[in-house]
Design an enzyme around this catalytic site. Structure first.
Site, PDB file in Angstrom:
ATOM      1  N   MET A   1       0.852  -1.194   0.000  1.00  0.00           N
ATOM      2  CA  MET A   1       0.000   0.000   0.000  1.00  0.00           C
ATOM      3  C   MET A   1       0.883   1.238   0.000  1.00  0.00           C
ATOM      4  SD  MET A   1      -2.991  -1.048   2.703  1.00  0.00           S
ATOM      5  CE  MET A   1      -1.911  -1.953   3.837  1.00  0.00           C
TER       6      MET A   1
ATOM      7  N   GLU B   1       5.042   0.023  -2.877  1.00  0.00           N
ATOM      8  CA  GLU B   1       5.802  -0.081  -4.118  1.00  0.00           C
ATOM      9  C   GLU B   1       6.983   0.892  -4.081  1.00  0.00           C
ATOM     10  OE1 GLU B   1       5.223   0.506  -8.952  1.00  0.00           O
ATOM     11  OE2 GLU B   1       4.129   1.760  -7.530  1.00  0.00           O
TER      12      GLU B   1
ATOM     13  N   CYS C   1      -0.759  -2.094 -10.391  1.00  0.00           N
ATOM     14  CA  CYS C   1      -1.115  -0.716 -10.049  1.00  0.00           C
ATOM     15  C   CYS C   1      -1.683   0.008 -11.270  1.00  0.00           C
ATOM     16  CB  CYS C   1       0.101   0.042  -9.518  1.00  0.00           C
ATOM     17  SG  CYS C   1      -0.286   1.758  -9.065  1.00  0.00           S
TER      18      CYS C   1
ATOM     19  N   LYS D   1       2.380  -9.363  -8.641  1.00  0.00           N
ATOM     20  CA  LYS D   1       0.992  -9.065  -8.277  1.00  0.00           C
ATOM     21  C   LYS D   1       0.324  -8.448  -9.492  1.00  0.00           C
ATOM     22  CE  LYS D   1      -1.788  -6.703  -4.754  1.00  0.00           C
ATOM     23  NZ  LYS D   1      -2.586  -5.777  -5.587  1.00  0.00           N
TER      24      LYS D   1
ATOM     25  N   GLY E   1     -10.731  -8.089  -1.652  1.00  0.00           N
ATOM     26  CA  GLY E   1     -11.979  -8.352  -0.920  1.00  0.00           C
ATOM     27  C   GLY E   1     -12.245  -7.443   0.256  1.00  0.00           C
TER      28      GLY E   1
END
Length: 479
Positions: A33, A57, A131, A170, A231
């Site tokens: 985050m 990141e 992202c 990711k 989620g």
């Protein structure tokens, strides 16, 4: 002798110790985050029960240009921006086996350079391919890599082949399920240890419903661990984390927004009250000398709408860790800890100056070294103090140091002060000339205006308009 022994132990630990390979199966993970996944929040997530924590990141060029140094005062390994002393990445032994650095990159060679730089200080390296922010896309990073599968695969293969730690990525799902499955299979064949999948497309946002059915099909199609993400909208307690994992048929699960709001979401025993979380987070921020602006941002995310309360509005005016800690009755703890770290020799924000990074053995050109040396040298007549200009201490422009000095000059029928500003890399220092004397602060600021205000403060202290006790009390001086 005891301190030197500790330093040797820390250096040996970070340089020579080989990590046990990180296992991504059956894990509950704190997601990467932006501005949230710094060291204090990662440690608090681990304390709360997270199995793995991701950094925010970090862009490859920023890390490549940084200097790795062991910070014995904090017990950390720091990667420091040489141009302004900013901490790009800070880690410690407590998270060594559980921290994954997420890298923003669009180039295999740069990614490998970063991997070699950090591989002995982290448990795993993750490539950000999910992202959707404009900054990442314009740089060819993040979700932009999903549109360049050859390049993405090349980056992953290069890292997997040449690093001793697990490599992961990711991603976000593609609009078509079959295309998504094929892409994941391709990445899995590149040798990655696991893949995290955000169950939304590039153009979807948190208000859109996730697509758990995509993750279910992906998990069936590959043998590597699949980490479900996206989620948080339905996650209110620890049990909900596992429910989302099971709904997706994934091996593990990754939590972002729910953890950002209350990191104790990872507690199986139940979440802690907001104030308890803030106190724990602030203490870790003090213990590890976290940047005040980063600490403030994270607490703001915890407070949410409570920022509009009287206490919240008071917090929004804070500019230092000390000021924030006062609100939660940690002022004395913060002050004593900062003095302790200073005595231990911590290289903090107050010590930042051009070219001044402890243990920096960078081979610079003679001209560059000469420029920085000249910038640091001062004439013998310049009066200098380490005083920081903190804008939050001044509730109106008429109370600003430069305004106060200008008013004082007029009242005493003296010539108005003049300012000469020096800039080296990203740092600024000003010299204030007033009434036949010159003044400067050894606290190098991030812009010209703040540097001039700092120099004016030094002058005001010398002529008795402000007192040292007041400057200590408001955090401008640490003593």
């Amino acid at each position: 002798m005891r301190f030197k022994s500790f330093l040797r132990l820390l250096q040996n630990m970070t340089l020579g110790e080989k990590a046990t390979q990180l296992d991504y199966r059956n894990k509950v993970i704190m997601a990467p985050m932006v501005r949230v996944g710094t060291l204090p929040m990662r440690l608090l997530a681990l304390e709360s029960g997270a199995d793995i924590v991701y950094t925010e990141e970090l862009v490859d060029l920023k890390l490549i240009r940084s200097k790795r140094r062991v910070n014995a005062a904090l017990g950390t390994v720091d990667f420091v921006d040489r141009s302004d002393g900013t901490i790009v990445f800070r880690t410690c032994a407590k998270e060594r086996q559980q921290v994954v650095l997420q890298l923003g990159t669009s180039d295999a060679e740069r990614a490998l350079a970063v991997g070699k730089l950090v591989e002995h200080d982290i448990a795993g390296l993750d490539i950000n391919m999910g992202c959707p922010k404009e900054f990442s896309i314009k740089g060819g990073m993040g979700v932009a890599l999903l549109g360049q599968p050859d390049k993405a695969e090349h980056i992953l293969k290069t890292l997997c082949k040449n690093l001793s730690i697990p490599v992961t990525c990711k991603i976000r799902i593609l609009p078509d399920l079959n295309d998504t499955v094929k892409l994941v299979q391709r990445f899995a064949a590149a040798g990655i240890a696991a893949i995290a999948v955000h169950a939304r497309t590039r153009d979807e946002r948190p208000q859109h419903a996730p697509h758990p059915e995509f993750i279910r099909e992906i998990a069936r199609a590959v043998d590597i661990p699949v980490i479900a993400n996206g989620g948080s909208r339905e996650i209110q307690k620890y049990k909900d984390i596992l429910s989302f994992r099971d709904l997706c048929g994934a091996t593990s699960v990754m939590v972002a927004r729910a953890a950002q709001l209350n990191v104790s979401i990872f507690r199986k025993e139940g979440m802690l009250p907001m104030d308890d979380i803030i106190v724990k987070y602030l203490k870790l921020s003090v213990d590890y000398d976290n940047a005040a602006h980063n600490t403030k941002y994270c607490v703001q995310n915890i407070l949410k709408e409570l920022q509009e309360t009287p206490r919240g509005k008071q917090f929004l005016q804070c500019q230092t860790l000390q000021q924030m800690c006062e609100i939660w009755s940690l002022g004395d703890y913060c002050y004593r800890k900062q003095l302790e770290l200073k005595r231990r020799g911590n290289f903090g924000r107050r010590e930042v100056a051009p070219g001044v990074i402890p243990d920096d053995d960078t081979a610079e050109s003679p001209d560059a070294k000469r420029q920085k040396k000249d910038a640091l040298s001062l004439d013998a007549d310049v009066i200098q103090h380490n005083i920081a200009f903190l804008r939050s201490n001044y509730n109106s422009d008429t109370k600003l140091p430069k305004t106060m000095l200008y008013t004082y000059a007029g009242r005493k029928s003296k010539d108005i002060p003049h300012y000469e500003t020096q800039r080296v890399d990203k740092l600024f220092r000003a010299i204030c000339s007033f009434d036949g004397k010159r003044y400067t602060s050894s606290f190098w600021e991030k812009n010209k205006k703040q540097a001039e205000q700092g120099a004016a403060l030094v002058c005001l202290l010398d002529i008795g308009v402000v007192s040292e006790d007041d400057l200590i009390k408001n955090g401008s001086i640490l003593r």
